[in-house]
Design an enzyme around this catalytic site. Structure first.
Site, PDB file in Angstrom:
ATOM      1  N   ASN A  81     -56.838 -97.029 -31.717  1.00 53.85           N
ATOM      2  CA  ASN A  81     -55.529 -96.571 -32.203  1.00 53.85           C
ATOM      3  C   ASN A  81     -54.920 -97.671 -33.051  1.00 53.85           C
ATOM      4  OD1 ASN A  81     -52.936 -95.624 -32.547  1.00 53.85           O
ATOM      5  ND2 ASN A  81     -52.366 -95.720 -30.408  1.00 53.85           N
ATOM      6  N   ASP A 180     -55.330 -94.539 -36.358  1.00 54.32           N
ATOM      7  CA  ASP A 180     -55.478 -93.889 -35.060  1.00 54.32           C
ATOM      8  C   ASP A 180     -56.451 -92.721 -35.137  1.00 54.32           C
ATOM      9  OD1 ASP A 180     -55.263 -93.135 -32.456  1.00 54.32           O
ATOM     10  OD2 ASP A 180     -53.317 -92.160 -32.659  1.00 54.32           O
ATOM     11  N   GLU A 392     -51.990 -97.041 -43.715  1.00 56.55           N
ATOM     12  CA  GLU A 392     -51.461 -97.369 -42.391  1.00 56.55           C
ATOM     13  C   GLU A 392     -52.022 -98.740 -42.023  1.00 56.55           C
ATOM     14  OE1 GLU A 392     -50.924 -94.799 -39.033  1.00 56.55           O
ATOM     15  OE2 GLU A 392     -51.618 -96.339 -37.663  1.00 56.55           O
ATOM     16  N   HIS A 394     -51.122-100.428 -39.224  1.00 58.90           N
ATOM     17  CA  HIS A 394     -50.516-100.558 -37.898  1.00 58.90           C
ATOM     18  C   HIS A 394     -50.687-101.931 -37.224  1.00 58.90           C
ATOM     19  CE1 HIS A 394     -49.115 -97.392 -34.822  1.00 58.90           C
ATOM     20  NE2 HIS A 394     -48.472 -98.520 -34.676  1.00 58.90           N
ATOM     21  N   GLU A 435     -46.654 -95.980 -40.365  1.00 57.64           N
ATOM     22  CA  GLU A 435     -46.726 -97.149 -39.481  1.00 57.64           C
ATOM     23  C   GLU A 435     -47.176 -98.415 -40.206  1.00 57.64           C
ATOM     24  OE1 GLU A 435     -45.996 -97.562 -36.293  1.00 57.64           O
ATOM     25  OE2 GLU A 435     -45.553 -95.524 -35.678  1.00 57.64           O
ATOM     26  N   GLU A 505     -43.256 -86.877 -36.592  1.00 57.97           N
ATOM     27  CA  GLU A 505     -44.132 -86.622 -35.444  1.00 57.97           C
ATOM     28  C   GLU A 505     -43.233 -86.336 -34.257  1.00 57.97           C
ATOM     29  OE1 GLU A 505     -46.924 -89.890 -34.823  1.00 57.97           O
ATOM     30  OE2 GLU A 505     -47.294 -90.006 -36.977  1.00 57.97           O
ATOM     31  N   TYR A 506     -43.584 -85.289 -33.508  1.00 55.83           N
ATOM     32  CA  TYR A 506     -42.871 -85.033 -32.258  1.00 55.83           C
ATOM     33  C   TYR A 506     -43.782 -84.218 -31.363  1.00 55.83           C
ATOM     34  CZ  TYR A 506     -41.831 -80.061 -33.026  1.00 55.83           C
ATOM     35  OH  TYR A 506     -41.941 -78.702 -33.179  1.00 55.83           O
ATOM     36  N   PHE A 587     -56.978 -91.141 -25.965  1.00 55.43           N
ATOM     37  CA  PHE A 587     -55.770 -91.008 -26.797  1.00 55.43           C
ATOM     38  C   PHE A 587     -56.079 -90.275 -28.109  1.00 55.43           C
ATOM     39  CE2 PHE A 587     -51.828 -92.848 -28.808  1.00 55.43           C
ATOM     40  CZ  PHE A 587     -50.951 -92.395 -27.836  1.00 55.43           C
TER      41      PHE A 587
HETATM   42  C1  IPT Z   1     -47.978 -92.546 -33.763  1.00 54.59           C
HETATM   43  C2  IPT Z   1     -48.889 -92.569 -34.948  1.00 54.59           C
HETATM   44  O1  IPT Z   1     -48.186 -92.419 -36.129  1.00 54.59           O
HETATM   45  C3  IPT Z   1     -49.931 -91.531 -34.888  1.00 54.59           C
HETATM   46  O2  IPT Z   1     -50.910 -91.848 -35.841  1.00 54.59           O
HETATM   47  C4  IPT Z   1     -50.542 -91.448 -33.555  1.00 54.59           C
HETATM   48  O3  IPT Z   1     -51.127 -92.678 -33.272  1.00 54.59           O
HETATM   49  C5  IPT Z   1     -49.475 -91.196 -32.538  1.00 54.59           C
HETATM   50  O4  IPT Z   1     -48.554 -92.214 -32.564  1.00 54.59           O
HETATM   51  C6  IPT Z   1     -50.036 -91.133 -31.149  1.00 54.59           C
HETATM   52  O5  IPT Z   1     -51.079 -90.277 -30.996  1.00 54.59           O
HETATM   53  S1  IPT Z   1     -47.405 -94.185 -33.642  1.00 54.59           S
HETATM   54  C7  IPT Z   1     -46.800 -94.462 -32.045  1.00 54.59           C
HETATM   55  C8  IPT Z   1     -46.726 -95.953 -31.823  1.00 54.59           C
HETATM   56  C9  IPT Z   1     -45.439 -93.913 -31.860  1.00 54.59           C
END
Ligand code: IPT
Length: 975
Positions: A81, A180, A392, A394, A435, A505-506, A587
């Site tokens: 991730n 991720d 990304e 991250h 991210e 994202e939600y 995950f």
């Molecule tokens: C968020 C990511 O943007 C997404 O790619 C994925 O990793 C998701 O989380 C989880 O599955 S980032 C998270 C640190 C809020």
């Protein structure tokens, strides 16, 4: 280090972030597939241990398009991730760096003499080096956009040419592709060779407004340098001719540079009574642009599909064609369980068709530009797309966001995405990536986009999160991820809101999840300023893995079953299953569909929440129907009424949907005279497609809104004389039960329970292994009272069962007292097991699909029946599954024989599976589960909501199981 005379290797482009490409042609939106030579198929292949290692080993073959990591190359997929798969810091990559060398011959047609010849590589992960006949051609980075190279000077028409594409897996670019997902290597999209006249269309930009104005800006070049005199353009849109803009030509003629080298021309027209494009009405027009030589002959042609629409932000509202729309979105990766990354147009059509049928109208291409065919499909089927750049960073976000060596890469990736996708009506918002902190590079890229395409808003979560109300950052939208809904509502009500709030994202869909989705949407729909969001995510990225040797099955592997279970001899692999040392486990399995695209039950919840038609209520004998679409009437839909009574009666009647404009409601007469008898009564409107849609044949069910017409009328079950059999421990003896009813507080932890920390707490409390000790067994007039305690935790749990013989069975009244030490447990309820042979469940309650207390808006109350196997959802990592909410009574029986009949005191959470909670808890993959012969039945007094705590908010307090006294009662009969 070996030295190489090859300049492309000598440059070491895999450790040079400033170098985003060399000799690559500019990105453009001209479709070159027609007439091209596809170079897909088997290529000679060898995998080097490092990019500068000598080529010269044995050749095998690899299929293009495809990742070598799923093709028995010896290099396997790895899932991480946030953490990079190697420790080297940007811009460095590890010395051990798998590098695939692909080679094949191409016969360049003799007929291409005098033409301009271009090689297009659809996608290479992560650095592409191109050689032709041993000569260096070019370099490209960005694993999710194509690269073109002009080969005219290097190949001879009529002769055979050797093309070598070298793909370096790890590079400076990997640090900005930390998305991720599975890490792969290879040429994951198609490769082709095409030819054009030297005089050609270099780019075409289409702007089509909702009022029917069409403007097409064309760039014309001649590969020989100077443009020939007298070229001109013509075009037509569904037969309507376009005119070349004379004023534009006159201004250009004044600039000699433009007229000699950089041809530009504009074609325009106005479409009378245009049919606008929206996600609900994706009307497309066919546009053809022709470039002519002075003598009128055609040098080049470009075809496009055009949708007329406007996207605008006004105040804090995102408007499409002037309407404030809801974004019912999902995040989508390019994924397939067999190929890993490569997706066919048929697969993408299946993805999008499914999404339409489940009420989605928007896609965020997380976290990179998706396969180009996706956008054609989104135009055609109707989706609002947030097109996201391939950025990304991250793991090293902060360092990279202001590292000047990376600024080129940011602007390059964002601008090339815009240049590729600008003509798609479906693309309504650009995104700068995911991210990656917020640095100068984002502002640089935002500046480029805003200048180049003022027709669309731009978003970037990393910028907007610093202050949702800011007005001067790199985002036109506040697009948080996993923000608690109360925070969103508070912001919208604060008076400070400056821009639309749409969560990028939600509702993290990992495992058995998406609790509180309905609460999220009722807040959105009742709060001006909130417009929805994108569920994380579409896919559970389980890779199909052979159990025999642990390798990916690959594209030639077995056919997928489509029911969520991997084919025999296989499993769905997640992080760690390929022996990766650094990984993030399951995950990666966080989608609304299982890896073979079988819908998870959460999708039905979404479908109902997004329903185009709803029942608003019942008033004076009429049912109020609402049209919840933005642009359509109900005339493409049809309805059927169904009435379910508790006594088992089901009645049907045809429904006439009212003629309603969007946003309107109307009352229709009640379709049934409600029978006097029969108890609790539910009226359901089954809405299906009347007029076939490109994404749904006629008859496809779209939603099942319902309303309760009458509450329950309890039927008293008087005691009868007789005896209930219990053993010395006070445990019920029953011929159909192999394990008696006992108390349980444990469920096989969901991913949310595990990652949210609840499961560990429950384990600390010993809830997975409480032991029962009988305290007393008393009999009084045939009624047996059993007192017991469940021990093993920080405090004992007192439990009482009162067993009374009643007509046809036994009534079991239960009481459990949960001490204050046990705040927030998974469930309080009864579990028992049945004999084998009871394979079918019939119930009156919510269904037919799985539902839980905080995910129960999409499962209508009615009479449902399924085989026990069908009740269970094969979540990748086994966990609590198969629950049904609001069950009033059920029968579990064999095909011929009778079975167990249970009647509950009030609607309860029930599950019937082949697995004990302990079986599910112990297994890491579905294939490890051995189904039991009999059934494991749970009847819960209280069951905790699911929430989304694996990444985001937990369930709301109202769905928690609190300490204190819980009482429930049920009748166990035979039926
Ligand atoms: C968020 C990511 O943007 C997404 O790619 C994925 O990793 C998701 O989380 C989880 O599955 S980032 C998270 C640190 C809020």
């Amino acid at each position: 280090m070996t030295t190489s005379p090859d300049p492309l290797i000598a440059l070491r482009p895999w450790e040079a972030p400033e170098l985003t490409s060399w000799n690559r042609l500019p990105m453009n939106a001209v479709d070159r597939r027609a007439g091209a030579i596809p170079l897909d198929g088997d290529w000679r292949f060898q995998l080097l241990p490092a990019p500068d290692a000598p080529v010269g080993g044995a050749w095998s073959t690899a299929y293009v398009p495809g990742a070598w990591t799923v093709q028995d190359s010896g290099d396997l997929p790895q899932y991480t991730n946030v953490t990079m798969p190697f420790p080297d810091i940007p811009p460095h990559s590890p010395a051990a760096n798998p590098t695939g060398v692909y080679e094949r011959e191409v016969d360049v047609p003799a007929g291409w003499a005098g033409r301009r010849i271009v090689l297009q590589a659809g996608a290479a992960e992560s650095v592409l080096l191109v050689h032709v006949d041993g000569r260096p051609v070019g370099v490209s980075k960005d694993s999710h956009l194509s690269a073109e190279f002009d080969l005219t000077a290097l190949v001879r028409p009529g002769a055979r040419t050797t093309v070598r594409l070298t793909v370096v897996k790890w590079s400076d670019a990997s640090h900005i592709e930390d998305q991720d997902q599975w890490w792969h290597g290879g040429l994951t999209r198609s490769v082709l060779l095409y030819a054009t006249d030297p005089l050609h269309l270099a780019d075409v930009t289409v702007r089509a407004r909702r009022d029917g104005e069409l403007r097409v800006d064309c760039q014309v070049r001649d590969a020989r340098g100077t443009l020939p005199a007298g070229w001109y353009l013509t075009g037509d849109l569904d037969g309507l001719p376009l005119a070349q803009d004379a004023e534009f030509d006159r201004l250009n003629a004044e600039d000699e540079r433009v007229s000699t080298f950089l041809g530009e021309a504009r074609l325009t027209t106005t479409v009378p009574e245009v049919r606008p494009w929206t996600a609900e009405t994706p009307h497309l027009y066919a546009l053809t642009i022709r470039l002519h030589r002075a003598d009128g002959t055609i040098a080049d042609t470009s075809r496009h599909r055009v949708g007329f629409r406007d996207v605008k932000i006004v105040g804090r509202d995102l408007l499409v064609n002037g309407e404030r729309i809801y974004i019912r979105g999902v995040n989508r990766h390019d994924f397939h369980p067999s190929t890993g990354r490569t997706v066919s147009p048929e697969d993408m059509r299946a993805d999008l068709t499914l999404l339409k049928r489940f009420g989605f109208n928007a896609i965020r291409t997380a976290h990179y530009p998706n396969d180009p065919a996706l956008y054609d499909l989104a135009d055609e089927l109707g989706f609002y797309v947030v097109d996201e750049a391939d950025i990304e960073s991250h793991d090293h976000a902060h360092e990279i966001a202001d590292d000047p060596r990376y600024v080129n890469a940011f602007v390059d990736r964002v601008s090339r995405m815009v240049l590729r996708d600008k003509n798609h009506p479906s693309v309504v918002i650009w995104s700068l990536g995911n991210e990656s902190d917020y640095g100068a590079h984002h502002d640089a890229a935002a500046g480029w986009v805003r200048h180049h395409d003022p027709t669309r808003p731009l978003q970037y979560e990393g910028a907007a999160k610093l202050d949702w109300a800011a007005t001067d950052d790199a985002s036109d939208i506040a697009c948080p991820m996993y923000a608690p809904i109360e925070e969103c509502v508070a912001h919208a009500r604060s008076g400070r809101q400056t821009r639309p709030l749409i969560q990028c994202e939600y509702s993290h869909a990992m495992g058995n999840s998406n609790g509180t989705l309905a609460d999220f949407w009722s807040a959105v729909e009742s709060t001006p300023g909130l417009q929805g969001g994108f569920i994380w995510e579409f896919w559970d990225h389980g890779i199909l893995q052979r159990l025999s040797d642990g390798r990916p099955a690959g594209r030639t592997g077995p056919a997928l079953r489509g029911d969520g279970v991997a084919p025999p001899g296989h499993r769905w692999a997640y992080g760690g299953d390929f022996g990766e040392r650094v990984h993030d486990g399951p995950f990666i399995a966080d989608g609304v569909v299982l890896p073979d695209r079988a819908p998870k039950p959460a999708l039905y919840e979404h479908r109902e929440i997004a329903a185009p038609v709803r029942i608003e209520g019942v008033e004076q004998g009429g049912v109020v129907i609402g049209n919840h679409q933005h642009f359509r009437t109900l005339d493409w839909l049809k309805g059927e009424w169904r009435l379910d009574l508790a006594d088992g009666t089901t009645l049907y009647a045809p429904a006439d949907l009212p003629d309603l404009r969007p946003g309107r409601t109307a009352a229709v007469p009640l379709p049934f005279e409600l029978p006097q008898e029969g108890g609790e009564a539910w009226l359901t409107l089954r809405v299906t497609v009347a007029e076939a849609q490109p994404w749904a044949p006629s008859g496809t069910e779209l939603c099942v809104p319902q309303v309760r017409l009458r509450g329950p009328s309890p039927v008293p079950v008087p005691p009868v004389s007789g005896a209930v059999q219990v053993d010395a421990e006070g445990l019920l003896r029953h011929p159909l039960l192999t394990a008696p009813p006992t108390l349980t507080l444990w469920r096989a932890p969901t991913d949310n329970d595990e990652i949210g920390g609840m499961a560990d707490r429950w384990r600390d409390w010993g809830l997975n292994a409480l032991s029962r000790k009988v305290v007393s067994v008393r009999e009084e007039a045939g009624r047996i009272t059993v007192e017991a305690v469940y021990t093993g935790g920080p405090a004992d749990v007192r439990h009482r069962q009162v067993l009374t013989p009643v007509a046809g069975g036994v009534r079991i009244e239960e009481e459990a007292e949960l001490p204050a030490e046990f705040g927030d447990v998974a469930r309080v309820g009864t579990v028992f097991e049945t004999v084998a042979g009871l394979d079918r469940l019939e119930w009156f309650g919510q269904g037919p699909w799985e539902s839980y207390p905080d995910r129960a808006a999409g499962a209508p109350v009615g009479h449902h029946a399924l085989l026990v196997e069908e009740l269970f959802t094969p979540y990748l990592r086994p966990q609590e599954s198969g629950g049904r909410h609001g069950v009033r009574h059920f029968t579990l029986a064999g095909p011929e024989s009778g079975g167990v009949r249970v009647t509950l005191d009030e609607p309860r959470q029930v599950s019937v599976t082949r697995y004990r909670a302990g079986d599910l808890t112990a297994a890491a993959h579905h294939d490890e589960l051995v189904p039991r012969q009999g059934c494991v039945v749970h009847v819960d007094a209280a069951h905790r909501g699911l929430g989304t705590a694996s990444c985001g908010p937990d369930t709301s307090p109202g769905y928690l199981v609190a300490p204190g006294v819980h009482r429930w009662s049920w009748v166990l009969g035979e039926g």
